[in-house]
Design a protein around this motif. Structure first.
Motif, mmCIF file in Angstrom:
data_model
loop_
_atom_site.group_PDB
_atom_site.id
_atom_site.type_symbol
_atom_site.label_atom_id
_atom_site.label_comp_id
_atom_site.label_asym_id
_atom_site.label_seq_id
_atom_site.Cartn_x
_atom_site.Cartn_y
_atom_site.Cartn_z
ATOM 1 N N VAL A 7 0.852 -1.178 0.000
ATOM 2 C CA VAL A 7 0.000 0.000 0.000
ATOM 3 C C VAL A 7 0.890 1.230 0.000
ATOM 4 O O VAL A 7 1.896 1.276 0.720
ATOM 5 C CB VAL A 7 -0.896 0.032 1.269
ATOM 6 N N HIS A 54 -7.722 6.534 6.434
ATOM 7 C CA HIS A 54 -6.900 5.332 6.568
ATOM 8 C C HIS A 54 -6.264 5.304 7.958
ATOM 9 O O HIS A 54 -5.681 6.300 8.396
ATOM 10 C CB HIS A 54 -5.788 5.321 5.511
ATOM 11 N N LEU A 82 -1.445 -4.123 4.138
ATOM 12 C CA LEU A 82 -2.756 -4.189 4.770
ATOM 13 C C LEU A 82 -2.795 -5.293 5.806
ATOM 14 O O LEU A 82 -2.268 -6.388 5.576
ATOM 15 C CB LEU A 82 -3.851 -4.445 3.728
ATOM 16 N N ILE A 100 -3.327 -0.216 7.984
ATOM 17 C CA ILE A 100 -2.060 -0.250 7.258
ATOM 18 C C ILE A 100 -0.940 -0.355 8.282
ATOM 19 O O ILE A 100 -0.872 0.443 9.219
ATOM 20 C CB ILE A 100 -1.877 0.996 6.381
#
Length: 166
Positions: A7, A54, A82, A100
């Motif tokens: 990510v 996030h 993730l 994350i």
């Protein structure tokens, strides 16, 4: 078949980082980062925005750095993977959350919010005054060594090896 769990997020912090310490003494810092997509609505032709939040966790030395230097509004680049975790809410319902786990982080943008004052911050503007970063010590200017006398040219490779200081 190979798989990749990678990510990359570039966005702004919605609040100051929260740092806590595990029983082992390792730091864990959590942040929430907003990313915003801007697009043109096909039906109305109007510009729209969609903001996504996030949850990002840093561990060990990276957690200490993030906790020390990041502030609400800071722009940050984060690489990680993730992780989905299962938890039970206060009503006893099992839920899942995807976070994350950061592997690397780069602070972006101006130094605002990272220790340096800005025109918009400070008591005179009625805004948040960031912590002052410690001054960097200045090294004394290096002295240039005196020029060495020219060496005579070597007549063979063996002689050249003797001139190389290791």
């Amino acid at each position: 078949m190979a798989s990749v769990n990678k990510v990359i997020i570039v966005g702004n912090l919605g609040a100051d980082p929260e740092t806590r310490y595990l029983p082992s003494g390792d730091a864990v810092t959590s942040i929430r980062v907003a990313t915003t997509d801007r697009y043109k609505d096909k039906q109305t032709g109007e510009m729209k925005e969609a903001t996504e939040w996030h949850s990002i966790s840093f561990f060990a030395k990276l957690a200490e750095i993030a906790g020390q230097y990041l502030r609400k509004g800071s722009q940050v680049y984060v690489e990680g993977s993730l992780r989905t975790r299962k938890y039970t809410d206060k009503n006893g319902v099992e839920k899942y959350a995807t976070d994350i786990r950061a592997d690397s982080m780069q602070m972006l943008g101006s130094r605002q919010g990272m220790g340096g004052p800005s025109e918009e911050s400070g008591a005179s503007a009625g805004g948040y005054a960031p912590r002052q970063a410690p001054a960097r010590p200045q090294a004394a200017p290096a002295q240039r060594p005196a020029a060495a006398a020219p060496r005579p040219a070597a007549s063979s490779f063996d002689e050249m090896d003797d001139d190389i200081p290791f």
